[in-house]
Enzyme design. Structure first.
Site, mmCIF file in Angstrom:
data_model
loop_
_atom_site.group_PDB
_atom_site.id
_atom_site.type_symbol
_atom_site.label_atom_id
_atom_site.label_comp_id
_atom_site.label_asym_id
_atom_site.label_seq_id
_atom_site.Cartn_x
_atom_site.Cartn_y
_atom_site.Cartn_z
ATOM 1 C CD GLN A 64 -8.274 -4.111 8.447
ATOM 2 O OE1 GLN A 64 -9.417 -4.562 8.391
ATOM 3 N NE2 GLN A 64 -7.549 -3.904 7.374
ATOM 4 C CE LYS A 106 -4.174 -5.841 -0.284
ATOM 5 N NZ LYS A 106 -4.741 -4.583 -0.866
ATOM 6 N N GLY A 139 -0.492 -5.837 5.796
ATOM 7 C CA GLY A 139 0.045 -4.585 5.283
ATOM 8 C C GLY A 139 0.913 -3.875 6.295
ATOM 9 N NE ARG A 140 -2.799 0.049 8.000
ATOM 10 C CZ ARG A 140 -4.007 0.580 8.143
ATOM 11 N NH1 ARG A 140 -4.141 1.877 8.419
ATOM 12 N NH2 ARG A 140 -5.094 -0.163 8.000
ATOM 13 C CB THR A 190 -11.599 -6.708 7.538
ATOM 14 O OG1 THR A 190 -10.652 -6.002 6.726
ATOM 15 C CG2 THR A 190 -11.703 -8.146 7.087
ATOM 16 C CG ASP A 211 -1.942 -1.178 1.120
ATOM 17 O OD1 ASP A 211 -2.339 -1.533 -0.004
ATOM 18 O OD2 ASP A 211 -2.304 -1.727 2.176
ATOM 19 C CG ASP A 235 -7.769 -5.926 -3.214
ATOM 20 O OD1 ASP A 235 -8.883 -6.284 -3.643
ATOM 21 O OD2 ASP A 235 -7.581 -5.492 -2.054
ATOM 22 C CG LEU A 236 -7.485 -3.473 -9.580
ATOM 23 C CD1 LEU A 236 -7.415 -3.302 -11.098
ATOM 24 C CD2 LEU A 236 -6.771 -2.336 -8.874
ATOM 25 C CE LYS A 237 -11.216 -4.170 -1.322
ATOM 26 N NZ LYS A 237 -9.748 -4.003 -1.462
ATOM 27 C CG LEU A 238 -13.310 -4.675 -11.674
ATOM 28 C CD1 LEU A 238 -11.936 -4.599 -11.044
ATOM 29 C CD2 LEU A 238 -13.279 -5.495 -12.949
ATOM 30 C CE1 TYR A 239 -22.101 -3.288 -7.147
ATOM 31 C CE2 TYR A 239 -21.123 -2.833 -5.014
ATOM 32 C CZ TYR A 239 -22.232 -3.107 -5.781
ATOM 33 O OH TYR A 239 -23.472 -3.203 -5.203
ATOM 34 C CG ASP A 240 -19.454 -0.292 -13.660
ATOM 35 O OD1 ASP A 240 -20.630 -0.129 -14.080
ATOM 36 O OD2 ASP A 240 -18.594 0.603 -13.730
#
Length: 239
Positions: free
Chosen positions: A195, A33, A215-216, A124, A10, A60-65
């Protein structure tokens, strides 16, 4: 690589990403990722650069359309040769199946293996109270997640993104080979940040997570490689 530990890169750009990765041995088989921030800044060339280094990649682009748009976008993603990618289960069966079809079409065009398609259940960072008040979902959070997992499996997805807290419920409603990939992983000594449903690496292993995304706790550590090794050791200790 079974049950991988995936590092969430990230970062805002390639320069920052490259400096981070330089702290790892060149022969370390990393699984990374790439999220929206980094991909939108650097584009597909980033994927080619990381693949040339031998890294496995979760895009990780989380498509939603609408289904047609998602299918077209997944056809492009399918040609990149990534290992995992994501779509929102809330988009419905038509969109999920369109995404699967596009991903397979793209992989065939590029003669690469299709990515595993993972459906987003509930983020999450979302609590049950938020879900019910803001999404007007009247069931419990575990029920919502289980429903989305069943929908994803029926729509030919390979698995879901979920909290490790929900894996037992998901496993009761899906096939044995259905993937449960879990972000929100925090060592016991780390802050949970944004989170809401975080678990430790050991708790994720005990819950039989298919893979964890961290990640962090790694990217912001004083010694990222040391932090990575410690989390990896805890994650693999229950195998």
């Amino acid at each position: 690589m079974t049950n991988p530990l995936i590092i969430a890169l990230d970062f805002p750009n390639w320069e920052t990403t490259d400096r981070f990765l330089a702290q790892f041995p060149t022969d370390e088989p990393l699984f990374v990722k790439i999220g929206m921030e980094l991909f939108y800044q650097e584009g597909p060339q980033l994927i080619k650069t990381l693949k040339a280094r031998g890294y496995r990649i979760f895009l990780d682009l989380k498509l939603y359309d609408i289904p047609n748009t998602v299918q077209s976008a997944m056809t492009v993603i399918g040609q990149l040769g990534v290992d995992y990618t994501t779509i929102h289960a809330a988009g419905g069966q038509g969109m999920l199946k369109a995404g699967t079809a596009g991903l397979k079409k793209g992989a065939a065009l590029a003669n690469v293996a299709p990515a595993k398609l993972l459906a987003i259940t509930q983020l999450t960072s979302t609590s049950e109270a938020q879900m019910q008040a803001e999404q007007l979902v009247n069931v419990s959070l575990p029920e919502s997640v289980a429903h989305y997992a069943q929908l994803a499996q029926a729509s030919d997805c390979d698995g879901v993104i979920c909290s490790a807290q929900e894996i037992t419920t998901i496993r009761e409603h899906t096939n044995a080979d259905f993937l449960c990939v879990t972000p929100g992983i925090r060592p016991a000594t780390s802050q949970t940040n944004d989170q809401k449903r975080a678990v430790t690496p050991l708790e994720a292993a005990q819950a039989k997570s298919s893979a964890i995304v961290v990640g962090r706790p790694i990217t912001q550590a004083t010694n990222p490689y040391q932090a990575y090794q410690a989390i990896k050791s805890e994650w693999e200790s229950f195998k």
